[in-house]
Design a protein around this motif. Structure first.
Motif, mmCIF file in Angstrom:
data_model
loop_
_atom_site.group_PDB
_atom_site.id
_atom_site.type_symbol
_atom_site.label_atom_id
_atom_site.label_comp_id
_atom_site.label_asym_id
_atom_site.label_seq_id
_atom_site.Cartn_x
_atom_site.Cartn_y
_atom_site.Cartn_z
ATOM 1 N N LEU A 61 6.681 -1.988 6.189
ATOM 2 C CA LEU A 61 5.797 -3.018 5.638
ATOM 3 C C LEU A 61 6.323 -4.422 5.924
ATOM 4 N N CYS A 64 4.778 -7.577 4.790
ATOM 5 C CA CYS A 64 4.752 -7.847 3.347
ATOM 6 C C CYS A 64 6.087 -8.311 2.768
ATOM 7 N N THR A 67 5.739 -11.896 1.199
ATOM 8 C CA THR A 67 4.843 -12.028 0.044
ATOM 9 C C THR A 67 5.430 -11.338 -1.183
ATOM 10 N N TYR A 68 6.134 -10.233 -0.960
ATOM 11 C CA TYR A 68 6.791 -9.580 -2.098
ATOM 12 C C TYR A 68 7.942 -10.442 -2.615
ATOM 13 N N TYR A 78 3.966 -4.364 -7.210
ATOM 14 C CA TYR A 78 3.539 -4.851 -5.901
ATOM 15 C C TYR A 78 2.943 -3.723 -5.065
ATOM 16 N N TYR A 82 -0.738 -3.236 -3.610
ATOM 17 C CA TYR A 82 -0.898 -3.044 -2.160
ATOM 18 C C TYR A 82 -1.795 -1.833 -1.890
ATOM 19 N N TYR A 96 -3.384 -7.574 2.788
ATOM 20 C CA TYR A 96 -2.867 -6.674 1.753
ATOM 21 C C TYR A 96 -1.696 -7.319 0.999
ATOM 22 N N GLY A 97 -0.794 -7.913 1.752
ATOM 23 C CA GLY A 97 0.374 -8.544 1.130
ATOM 24 C C GLY A 97 0.006 -9.742 0.274
ATOM 25 N N ASN A 98 -0.982 -10.509 0.747
ATOM 26 C CA ASN A 98 -1.425 -11.676 -0.026
ATOM 27 C C ASN A 98 -1.975 -11.254 -1.384
ATOM 28 N N CYS A 188 9.632 -14.762 7.357
ATOM 29 C CA CYS A 188 9.347 -15.117 5.959
ATOM 30 C C CYS A 188 9.682 -16.564 5.610
#
Length: 201
Positions: A61, A64, A67-68, A78, A82, A96-98, A188
């Protein structure tokens, strides 16, 4: 005379019982008030800790990780979020992450997603940034244009700045700070720069 004495004793007995009952009833209220005033100690979460936590647990992932790490959710929350959006919108994996990292219900997130999509069809890359943010669409676009005009070298992160509450100076400082730290979190930088989390202990 005896009638008065009996009456006095009866009144005295009733008032004593009422006083004891009142005192007993007031104890839990006092304790509850004290419990209410106690504050919970929340352990500070660091961006890098959360980044490496999800990277180790869900290495596939990678979209993500940021965002996590920037979110206030724990791993269980989370991933539940998701999976919720993944099941509901299988054709929108890019957001999905947002959603998972946001505070919105799925219904509200979708409403915001389609709001920007319908209004700004050329900004597909930033739909998720806006939908998960706390900004109004007007404020998001204003901030997007601000960074676009002021920092063309940060083009990859326009949406993340627009979605954040950081000033441009704060965002840039955090971005260049994490970039210089060689933490290995290149994908990130924007999420960190736009978050309010400390990088590490």
């Amino acid at each position: 005379m005896r009638t008065i004495n009996y009456l006095s004793i009866a009144i005295l007995a009733c008032s004593t019982v009422a006083t004891v009952n009142a005192q007993t009833a007031s104890i839990p209220k006092t304790e509850k008030a004290a419990e209410t005033k106690q504050t919970k100690v929340v352990k500070e979460q660091y961006f890098m800790d959360k980044y490496y936590e999800i990277k180790a647990t869900y290495p596939s992932l990678n979209i993500c990780f940021g965002t996590y790490a920037a979110s206030s959710h724990n791993m269980k929350q989370y991933i539940e979020r998701y999976n919720e959006i993944k099941a509901a919108y299988p054709k929108l994996p890019e957001v999905y992450g947002n959603y998972a990292g946001s505070e919105y219900t799925l219904e509200k997130f979708a409403q915001r997603y389609y709001q920007i999509k319908d209004t700004y069809p050329t900004m597909a890359k930033n739909y998720g940034d806006y939908a998960g943010s706390k900004q109004t669409l007007q404020e998001f676009i204003k901030r997007f244009n601000q960074i676009k005009d002021s920092a063309p070298d940060l083009a990859e992160y326009y949406g993340q700045y627009a979605a954040s509450t950081a000033t441009l100076e704060e965002f840039s400082s955090r971005y260049y700070g994490v970039k210089a730290s060689n933490t290995g979190m290149k994908n990130c930088y924007g999420e960190y720069a736009g978050s309010d989390k400390k990088l590490a202990k």
